[in-house]
Design a protein around this motif. Structure first.
Motif, PDB file in Angstrom:
ATOM      1  N   VAL A   1       0.842  -1.203   0.000  1.00  0.00           N
ATOM      2  CA  VAL A   1       0.000   0.000   0.000  1.00  0.00           C
ATOM      3  C   VAL A   1       0.877   1.253   0.000  1.00  0.00           C
ATOM      4  CG1 VAL A   1      -1.624   1.343   1.403  1.00  0.00           C
ATOM      5  CG2 VAL A   1      -2.039  -1.071   0.991  1.00  0.00           C
ATOM      6  N   LEU A   2       1.944   1.255   0.784  1.00  0.00           N
ATOM      7  CA  LEU A   2       2.854   2.401   0.786  1.00  0.00           C
ATOM      8  C   LEU A   2       3.500   2.600  -0.581  1.00  0.00           C
ATOM      9  CD1 LEU A   2       4.593   2.045   4.262  1.00  0.00           C
ATOM     10  CD2 LEU A   2       3.079   3.875   3.518  1.00  0.00           C
ATOM     11  N   ALA A   3       3.920   1.512  -1.215  1.00  0.00           N
ATOM     12  CA  ALA A   3       4.535   1.618  -2.537  1.00  0.00           C
ATOM     13  C   ALA A   3       3.523   2.103  -3.563  1.00  0.00           C
ATOM     14  CB  ALA A   3       5.108   0.268  -2.951  1.00  0.00           C
ATOM     15  N   TRP A   4       2.303   1.584  -3.506  1.00  0.00           N
ATOM     16  CA  TRP A   4       1.266   1.992  -4.442  1.00  0.00           C
ATOM     17  C   TRP A   4       0.927   3.471  -4.259  1.00  0.00           C
ATOM     18  CZ3 TRP A   4      -4.397   2.345  -3.565  1.00  0.00           C
ATOM     19  CH2 TRP A   4      -5.091   2.574  -4.750  1.00  0.00           C
ATOM     20  N   THR A   5       0.854   3.925  -3.016  1.00  0.00           N
ATOM     21  CA  THR A   5       0.587   5.342  -2.757  1.00  0.00           C
ATOM     22  C   THR A   5       1.717   6.215  -3.287  1.00  0.00           C
ATOM     23  OG1 THR A   5      -0.626   4.719  -0.773  1.00  0.00           O
ATOM     24  CG2 THR A   5       0.046   7.004  -0.948  1.00  0.00           C
ATOM     25  N   GLY A   6       2.954   5.786  -3.059  1.00  0.00           N
ATOM     26  CA  GLY A   6       4.096   6.552  -3.559  1.00  0.00           C
ATOM     27  C   GLY A   6       4.148   6.601  -5.065  1.00  0.00           C
TER      28      GLY A   6
END
Length: 108
Positions: free
Chosen positions: A97-102
């Motif tokens: 989720v953090l990677a997708w948001t970034g």
């Protein structure tokens, strides 16, 4: 000997912690039932967490582990493996989720 004083304060802290726990639980439940959207969101989150734990339990290895002085039973080994698998799944989800948001912020 002052052991009775220490015991008294330990039991007093247990009582204070119990009162705090009950009051927090009361207000959380009261607020959840007063707002139906929050209740629905909380139940969905709890269901998703239960699904992750169920998947982790299905994937868990329940082999007997022999130590120097004792043996870990297959069920206890499966419970430990379930906890580790749950952690790994949730950690993977949070990193994804953090990677997708970034990445989505980077595209804009």
């Amino acid at each position: 000997n002052n052991d009775y004083i220490v015991d008294y304060f330990i039991y007093l802290s247990y009582l204070a912690m119990f009162i705090a726990f009950v009051s927090v639980l009361y207000f959380v439940i009261k607020n959840l039932f007063s707002n139906k959207n929050e209740l629905k969101s909380a139940l969905i989150s709890a269901g998703l967490f239960a699904a992750v734990v169920l998947v982790a339990f299905i994937l868990a290895d329940g082999t007997e582990v022999k130590l120097k002085e004792s043996v870990i039973s297959p069920m206890y080994s499966k419970v430990i493996s379930t906890g580790l698998n749950t952690f790994y799944i949730l950690a993977f989800i949070s990193v994804a989720v953090l990677a997708w948001t970034g990445i989505s912020k980077f595209k804009k």
